[in-house]
Motif scaffolding. Sequence first.
Motif, PDB file in Angstrom:
ATOM      1  N   GLN A   6       0.834  -1.200   0.000  1.00  0.00           N
ATOM      2  CA  GLN A   6       0.000   0.000   0.000  1.00  0.00           C
ATOM      3  C   GLN A   6       0.870   1.252   0.000  1.00  0.00           C
ATOM      4  OE1 GLN A   6      -3.018   0.511  -0.528  1.00  0.00           O
ATOM      5  NE2 GLN A   6      -3.729   2.289   0.526  1.00  0.00           N
ATOM      6  N   HIS A   7       1.256   1.719   1.109  1.00  0.00           N
ATOM      7  CA  HIS A   7       1.924   3.015   1.150  1.00  0.00           C
ATOM      8  C   HIS A   7       3.228   2.860   1.866  1.00  0.00           C
ATOM      9  CE1 HIS A   7      -1.644   4.435  -0.533  1.00  0.00           C
ATOM     10  NE2 HIS A   7      -2.306   3.799   0.401  1.00  0.00           N
ATOM     11  N   CYS A 136      -2.024   7.527  -4.382  1.00  0.00           N
ATOM     12  CA  CYS A 136      -2.818   8.545  -3.672  1.00  0.00           C
ATOM     13  C   CYS A 136      -2.745   9.937  -4.291  1.00  0.00           C
ATOM     14  CB  CYS A 136      -2.424   8.640  -2.207  1.00  0.00           C
ATOM     15  SG  CYS A 136      -1.519   7.273  -1.531  1.00  0.00           S
ATOM     16  N   ASP A 185      -5.887  -0.727  -5.258  1.00  0.00           N
ATOM     17  CA  ASP A 185      -5.903   0.444  -4.380  1.00  0.00           C
ATOM     18  C   ASP A 185      -7.241   1.172  -4.492  1.00  0.00           C
ATOM     19  OD1 ASP A 185      -4.848   2.183  -2.551  1.00  0.00           O
ATOM     20  OD2 ASP A 185      -3.527   3.231  -3.954  1.00  0.00           O
ATOM     21  N   HIS A 187      -9.280   4.985  -2.777  1.00  0.00           N
ATOM     22  CA  HIS A 187      -9.342   6.097  -1.837  1.00  0.00           C
ATOM     23  C   HIS A 187     -10.793   6.535  -1.712  1.00  0.00           C
ATOM     24  CE1 HIS A 187      -5.168   6.007  -3.225  1.00  0.00           C
ATOM     25  NE2 HIS A 187      -4.921   6.258  -1.965  1.00  0.00           N
ATOM     26  N   TYR A 266       2.225   9.416   6.542  1.00  0.00           N
ATOM     27  CA  TYR A 266       1.188  10.428   6.740  1.00  0.00           C
ATOM     28  C   TYR A 266       0.099   9.986   7.706  1.00  0.00           C
ATOM     29  CZ  TYR A 266      -0.578   7.264   3.265  1.00  0.00           C
ATOM     30  OH  TYR A 266      -0.930   6.121   2.608  1.00  0.00           O
ATOM     31  N   HIS A 315      -7.637   5.415   2.770  1.00  0.00           N
ATOM     32  CA  HIS A 315      -6.893   4.601   1.798  1.00  0.00           C
ATOM     33  C   HIS A 315      -7.135   3.142   2.170  1.00  0.00           C
ATOM     34  CE1 HIS A 315      -3.735   7.954   1.173  1.00  0.00           C
ATOM     35  NE2 HIS A 315      -4.407   8.341   2.223  1.00  0.00           N
TER      36      HIS A 315
HETATM   37 ZN   LIG Z   1      -3.300   5.829  -0.839  1.00  0.00          ZN
END
Ligand SMILES: [Zn+2]
Length: 449
Positions: A6-7, A136, A185, A187, A266, A315
């Motif tokens: 993912q991130h 994102c 993914d 959002h 984040y 997310h």
């Molecule tokens: Zn994301």
Amino acid sequence: MNVNPQHGHREPDRTAQSRTAHDRTAQSRPAHDRPAQSRPAHDHRKLGRELDLFDTDPLMGSGLPYWLPDGAAVRHTLEKFIRGRERRAGYRHVYSPVLGKRELYEISGHWAHYREDMFPPMALGSEEVVLRPSLCPHHALIFRSRSHSYRELPLRMAELGGMYRSEPSGVLGGLTRVRAIQLNDAHVFCTPEQAADEAVAALELIREAHAALGIVPVRYRLSLPGAGGKYVADPALWERATALLSDVLERSGVPFEAAEGEAAFYGPKIDVQIADGAGREFTLSTVQVDFHQPERFDLHYIGPDGARHRPVMVHRSVIGSVERVVAHLIELYGGAFPAWLAPVQVVLLPVSDAELPQAERLRQRCLDLGLRAEVAGPERGTLGARIREARLVPYQAVIGAREAVDDRVALRLRNGRRLEPLPAEEAWARIGALVAGCGSELWEDGAAG
Ligand SMILES: [Zn+2]
């Protein structure tokens, strides 16, 4: 391994987590389709090559596997499955480019907090473009490109898209540690009041998808920031997001453990952990609540009061990256995928050359019906040898002289069961229904069976 689909960020220590993982992985195999002997731990890299699913070439580069037709068939099926589940859950899909200008990642914060994992920028005239490290920022820009009323929220934007990570070459291998990642993914842009419900719904979607795929997570993890400067500094936002995710986990009723140093830069996240055959733990699915990027991109929606309000970004990834989930499924099933995922679902076995034309005709009929079918003719050996060769194919349809005349097939199931010859059309209809339901059973004994 360290790739978080993912991130991502590094998962520094797996050893403490690996004790129970192997046993739980073994348990997750569906009992009905398990061979009599217990399987050894499978290595997806070895099986992937043996079963012609994927491979690599030094000229394409390490960490950049390519998918062979059988692997691509599994991947297509998975992609179709997850997009279908997402559509039913209210998501709409977009496509966005895998490149973006360097400024985009400066705004998102990737450039400041995540640059060491990114490919170096490419000069393009007076600009610099970067292979994206996550989806994102593109989705934030897509949201920002149109004005949105509160009535459109939650706005669920999904994409199965490419992202890139500059992993050092020494750690690359198979499908679990790659430089080019295809991420499932999405959002969700929503009001602060909607964020918890959206995160709960995402967890539910994850649980349903895992159940359909036979995946059993080893644990849920609430991933929190650790020491060091890789996280954005805004203690109030971290606190708020962490409280929200804890609440989501409590509401979902899943046991979880908190882990420091595992958050995205984040925000905190819920990680759904799985383990490979060797007991190594991976993050497969994630849910995150993000107050940071909506600020950075100055996202807003028009509220009932006519004023601008800041949305929250949730997310989430349901099956993680296609690379990692396919690697896991290869190991979980030892290549004997459930019928709906199997690269070849039906193998047609003419007993002699005389039945070859009928086998070819039936193969075309299967293809027309959307089934993946192949003919293994007498030129490939005795019937026994061809059946052994096709041992991973869920349905083996034997066509002898009598079946060819009657337009019937004698089905052998992968688990060794033999069925009485039945009309070919009925066989395909029943297989088609089982495949369409994404079930794990190979056969259902109905009135006609
Ligand atoms: Zn994301």
